[in-house]
Design an enzyme around this catalytic site. Structure first.
Site, mmCIF file in Angstrom:
data_model
loop_
_atom_site.group_PDB
_atom_site.id
_atom_site.type_symbol
_atom_site.label_atom_id
_atom_site.label_comp_id
_atom_site.label_asym_id
_atom_site.label_seq_id
_atom_site.Cartn_x
_atom_site.Cartn_y
_atom_site.Cartn_z
ATOM 1 N N GLY A 103 -34.539 56.111 -85.642
ATOM 2 C CA GLY A 103 -34.398 55.195 -84.459
ATOM 3 C C GLY A 103 -33.262 53.962 -85.175
ATOM 4 O O GLY A 103 -32.817 53.502 -84.372
ATOM 5 N N GLY A 105 -29.784 54.316 -85.253
ATOM 6 C CA GLY A 105 -28.446 55.699 -84.175
ATOM 7 C C GLY A 105 -27.938 56.063 -85.523
ATOM 8 O O GLY A 105 -26.851 56.524 -85.294
ATOM 9 N N ASP A 150 -27.744 53.356 -77.874
ATOM 10 C CA ASP A 150 -26.922 53.142 -78.930
ATOM 11 C C ASP A 150 -25.528 53.555 -78.852
ATOM 12 O O ASP A 150 -25.025 53.093 -80.151
ATOM 13 C CB ASP A 150 -27.418 55.143 -79.223
ATOM 14 C CG ASP A 150 -28.917 54.315 -79.891
ATOM 15 O OD1 ASP A 150 -29.714 53.484 -79.863
ATOM 16 O OD2 ASP A 150 -29.286 55.978 -81.066
HETATM 17 O O1 PMV Z 1 -32.431 56.451 -80.643
HETATM 18 P P1 PMV Z 1 -33.737 55.158 -80.568
HETATM 19 O O2 PMV Z 1 -34.408 56.722 -81.603
HETATM 20 O O3 PMV Z 1 -33.182 54.368 -80.857
HETATM 21 O O4 PMV Z 1 -33.960 55.898 -79.353
HETATM 22 C C1 PMV Z 1 -33.170 54.936 -78.712
HETATM 23 C C2 PMV Z 1 -33.970 54.024 -77.442
HETATM 24 C C3 PMV Z 1 -34.708 54.852 -76.439
HETATM 25 O O5 PMV Z 1 -34.829 54.063 -75.474
HETATM 26 C C4 PMV Z 1 -35.665 54.873 -76.664
HETATM 27 C C5 PMV Z 1 -34.103 55.987 -75.312
HETATM 28 C C6 PMV Z 1 -33.166 55.235 -74.635
HETATM 29 O O6 PMV Z 1 -31.706 56.533 -74.225
HETATM 30 O O7 PMV Z 1 -32.826 54.539 -74.514
#
Ligand code: PMV
Length: 318
Positions: A103, A105, A150
């Site tokens: 999470g 990025g 992200d």
């Molecule tokens: O990449 P991560 O694990 O930070 O997840 C992204 C966040 C979510 O909201 C769960 C998915 C998204 O596409 O925004």
């Protein structure tokens, strides 16, 4: 020969993960203490592009890459954008201090660093929005239905208030604050948690819409506090509230709950998971005093965190 180099930071989502997939707002900030680095060393031989990614244990030629290879995809789409029909004769080395799949990025940062180094090599200048759009296409490989948060925060390297398919809104930060990021050590494939929420939403539409609305309300309130430099305690409370909603959505985990509780007991003003959940990282808002930061960091380590990052969300406007 001259070496070209480009970097991109990690990121954490402060508010609104998951709900952001359903068009509610979210807030994310870059984490510059960890970064992806792409280095391009031109070679005299006419050998095409070799990709070396020691962290992934990979060393291969672009021409041999599988069609769904994420590194090859960002290289090819950047070259296409730059109207280059063939890659440079060079070795591209990709390294990263961003833990993979937690999470923070890492995927978006690696893609961003690669796009940037190619742009630099060709002496071009791509605005962050263009880089972000290129990286978004690759994010689809990792996420399935990514919201785009992200790639946006990583490419812009600034705090963002993000709503899917809307122009990015940079967020001025009224007063600096400090986060302690704790790693559960558990890799969490984003698409699995995102898929779970989608299934639940389809099965119980009204309840999940309420969760998303609640997360959206929390994010909007947090935006006002952050921009105005308002009360840290109120901001921390909003993080706790957002965590409650994420728990109701079913994306927390015992490891996350343990770290979040440990941070709160050690004096954090608020704590929540960050990103997709089911592992990955949590974040805690702490007072900007060394003793407070150290107390929360130690408590997280005692509770099993495999890595700690202390990061400032700085008020300096760029
Ligand atoms: O990449 P991560 O694990 O930070 O997840 C992204 C966040 C979510 O909201 C769960 C998915 C998204 O596409 O925004």
């Amino acid at each position: 020969m001259q070496r070209f180099r480009a970097t991109a930071p990690g990121k954490v989502i402060l508010f609104g993960e998951h709900a952001v997939v359903y068009n509610r707002p979210a807030i994310a900030v870059p984490v510059t203490k960890v970064q992806a680095v792409a280095a391009l060393d031109p070679t005299p031989e006419n050998n095409g592009l070799r990709i070396v990614a020691p962290d992934l244990g990979r060393d291969y030629r672009l021409i041999d890459a599988e069609p769904d290879d994420a590194l090859a995809l960002i290289i090819r789409s950047t070259l296409a954008y730059l109207r280059r029909s063939s890659p440079p004769d060079a070795v591209l080395t990709v390294t990263s201090t961003i833990p993979l799949g937690r999470g923070l990025g890492s995927g978006a940062a690696i893609s961003t660093a690669i796009a940037r180094v190619l742009v630099r090599f060709y002496g071009q200048d791509l605005p962050p929005a263009e880089i972000s759009a290129l990286v978004y296409e690759v994010e689809k490989l990792y996420h399935g239905t990514p919201s785009g948060i992200d790639n946006t925060v990583v490419a812009f390297e600034q705090p963002v208030y993000f709503v899917r398919q809307q122009p990015i809104e940079r967020m001025p930060v009224g007063r600096s604050f400090t986060l302690v990021v704790g790693d559960t050590g558990r890799v969490s494939p984003t698409h699995k948690a995102v898929g779970h929420v989608r299934q639940q939403w389809q099965a119980d539409h009204d309840r999940y819409e309420q969760y998303f609305d609640e997360a959206g309300r929390i994010t909007t309130a947090a935006r006002a506090i952050i921009e105005q430099g308002g009360s840290e305690r109120s901001l921390g409370r909003l993080m706790d509230e957002n965590q409650t909603v994420l728990e109701a959505m079913g994306v927390s985990s015992p490891e996350l709950a343990r770290l979040i509780q440990a941070a709160r007991q050690a004096g954090a003003l608020g704590a929540k998971l960050s990103g997709a959940g089911w592992g990955g990282n949590m974040i805690a808002l702490v007072e900007r005093r060394p003793a407070a930061i150290s107390a929360v960091s130690k408590a997280l380590t005692r509770a099993g965190a495999t890595g700690i990052i202390v990061t400032d969300v700085a008020s300096a406007r760029r």
